[in-house]
Motif scaffolding. Structure first.
Motif, PDB file in Angstrom:
ATOM      1  N   ASP A  80     -11.195  31.822 -41.419  1.00  0.00           N
ATOM      2  CA  ASP A  80     -11.545  32.688 -42.540  1.00  0.00           C
ATOM      3  C   ASP A  80     -11.885  31.824 -43.746  1.00  0.00           C
ATOM      4  N   LEU A  81     -12.742  32.322 -44.615  1.00  0.00           N
ATOM      5  CA  LEU A  81     -13.110  31.621 -45.844  1.00  0.00           C
ATOM      6  C   LEU A  81     -12.816  32.522 -47.030  1.00  0.00           C
ATOM      7  N   ARG A  82     -12.273  31.936 -48.087  1.00  0.00           N
ATOM      8  CA  ARG A  82     -12.033  32.675 -49.321  1.00  0.00           C
ATOM      9  C   ARG A  82     -12.598  31.852 -50.476  1.00  0.00           C
ATOM     10  N   TYR A  83     -13.483  32.452 -51.232  1.00  0.00           N
ATOM     11  CA  TYR A  83     -14.146  31.749 -52.320  1.00  0.00           C
ATOM     12  C   TYR A  83     -13.416  32.016 -53.641  1.00  0.00           C
ATOM     13  N   ASN A  84     -13.101  30.943 -54.352  1.00  0.00           N
ATOM     14  CA  ASN A  84     -12.456  31.042 -55.653  1.00  0.00           C
ATOM     15  C   ASN A  84     -13.381  30.484 -56.725  1.00  0.00           C
ATOM     16  N   CYS A  85     -13.331  31.088 -57.910  1.00  0.00           N
ATOM     17  CA  CYS A  85     -14.163  30.619 -59.029  1.00  0.00           C
ATOM     18  C   CYS A  85     -13.551  29.353 -59.614  1.00  0.00           C
TER      19      CYS A  85
END
Length: 288
Positions: free
Chosen positions: A273-278
């Motif tokens: 899974d991938l989770r993008y953070n600013c």
């Protein structure tokens, strides 16, 4: 008293002695005139002999017993690999034959993983399925399991793991149309109307005639919900490359790998899974 070196030993018959663990290299000592030599070592030797005899003459029973009793998941993976090397087929869970632990499936002549090994099914879901086995079709499955325990999320997980292959012929279409599939199957079993049954049958026929996920993609999806994956692992295609770089399994790695300065560490795995953070200023996007 001080430890004494053993000069000679003669049989004194069978006598009750203490099982004492001795520190250091001097494991033999005299107790009441009788040699004590960590009798548990002799017991281990006997058990090892029994184990090898069973492994040689009854390999199926031997490996099935190990799988059912091994609590450590990393060790269990090694047992499964070794069983496959010795001709014992270990297959993913099956909705009609798998239980709460490993079992031998006489219909296919293989060892089946348990339904409890599938992520997200839960103890109540497993018990509900096992108590209602076997199932003739998907509508029958939905009608007889406890739907609070075997809800839509559990059904999706079972499909991804391949546990429902005997009831649903196409994993990809089943996942993509799961709401409609559950609704059609539930209606067909609940109302018993002839006009409702073809709705599910039409979906079933359509799934049979259309392509499923490619094998590599199906394997990757299965392994994401079934940690004790027993089919062809999607990482196997890179085995030749990794064998040149990787020296030991992660399960056997300890903190000593961090002790060496400027040490290159190669790790292989699958991104699940991938989770993008600013990063940076939220409004301007400027980096820190």
């Amino acid at each position: 008293s001080a430890l004494e070196s053993i000069v000679s030993i003669r049989s004194g018959g069978f006598r009750t002695v203490y099982d004492v663990e001795m520190e250091g290299p001097d494991h033999n000592f005299i107790a009441n005139g009788i040699v004590s030599h960590n009798s548990h070592a002799a017991a281990y030797g006997t058990i090892a002999y029994w184990g090898m005899w069973l492994k040689t003459h009854y390999p199926l029973e031997f490996y099935l017993g190990l799988m059912r009793c091994e609590p450590d998941r990393s060790e269990l993976t090694k047992v499964i690999k070794d069983a496959r090397k010795h001709g014992i087929e270990v297959k993913p869970p099956h909705v009609n034959s798998s239980k709460t632990n490993f079992v031998f499936d006489p219909n296919d002549g293989v060892v089946r993983c348990s339904l409890a090994d599938i992520k997200g099914v839960g103890e109540k879901g497993v018990v509900s399925i096992v108590e209602a086995q076997p199932f003739s079709d998907f509508p029958d499955f939905l009608a007889r399991v406890q739907r609070r325990s075997v809800h839509k999320g559990v059904i999706a997980t079972l499909i991804k793991a391949g546990a429902l292959d005997v009831l649903i012929p196409n994993r990809k279409l089943a996942i993509e149309n799961l709401d409609d599939l559950i609704a059609a199957a539930s209606t067909a079993k609940r109302t018993k109307k002839q006009s409702d049954i073809p709705t599910f049958q039409a979906m079933y026929d359509d799934m049979q005639s259309r392509a499923d996920w490619p094998k590599d993609e199906m394997d990757a999806i299965s392994s994401s919900v079934l940690p004790l994956y027993t089919g062809r692992h999607p990482m196997e295609v890179y085995d030749k490359l990794f064998r040149r770089r990787l020296k030991r399994p992660w399960a056997t790695t300890d903190k000593s790998i961090y002790d060496e300065e400027s040490c290159d560490v190669w790790i292989r795995g699958i991104v699940g899974d991938l989770r993008y953070n600013c990063v940076g200023d939220f409004h301007s996007g400027a980096l820190p």
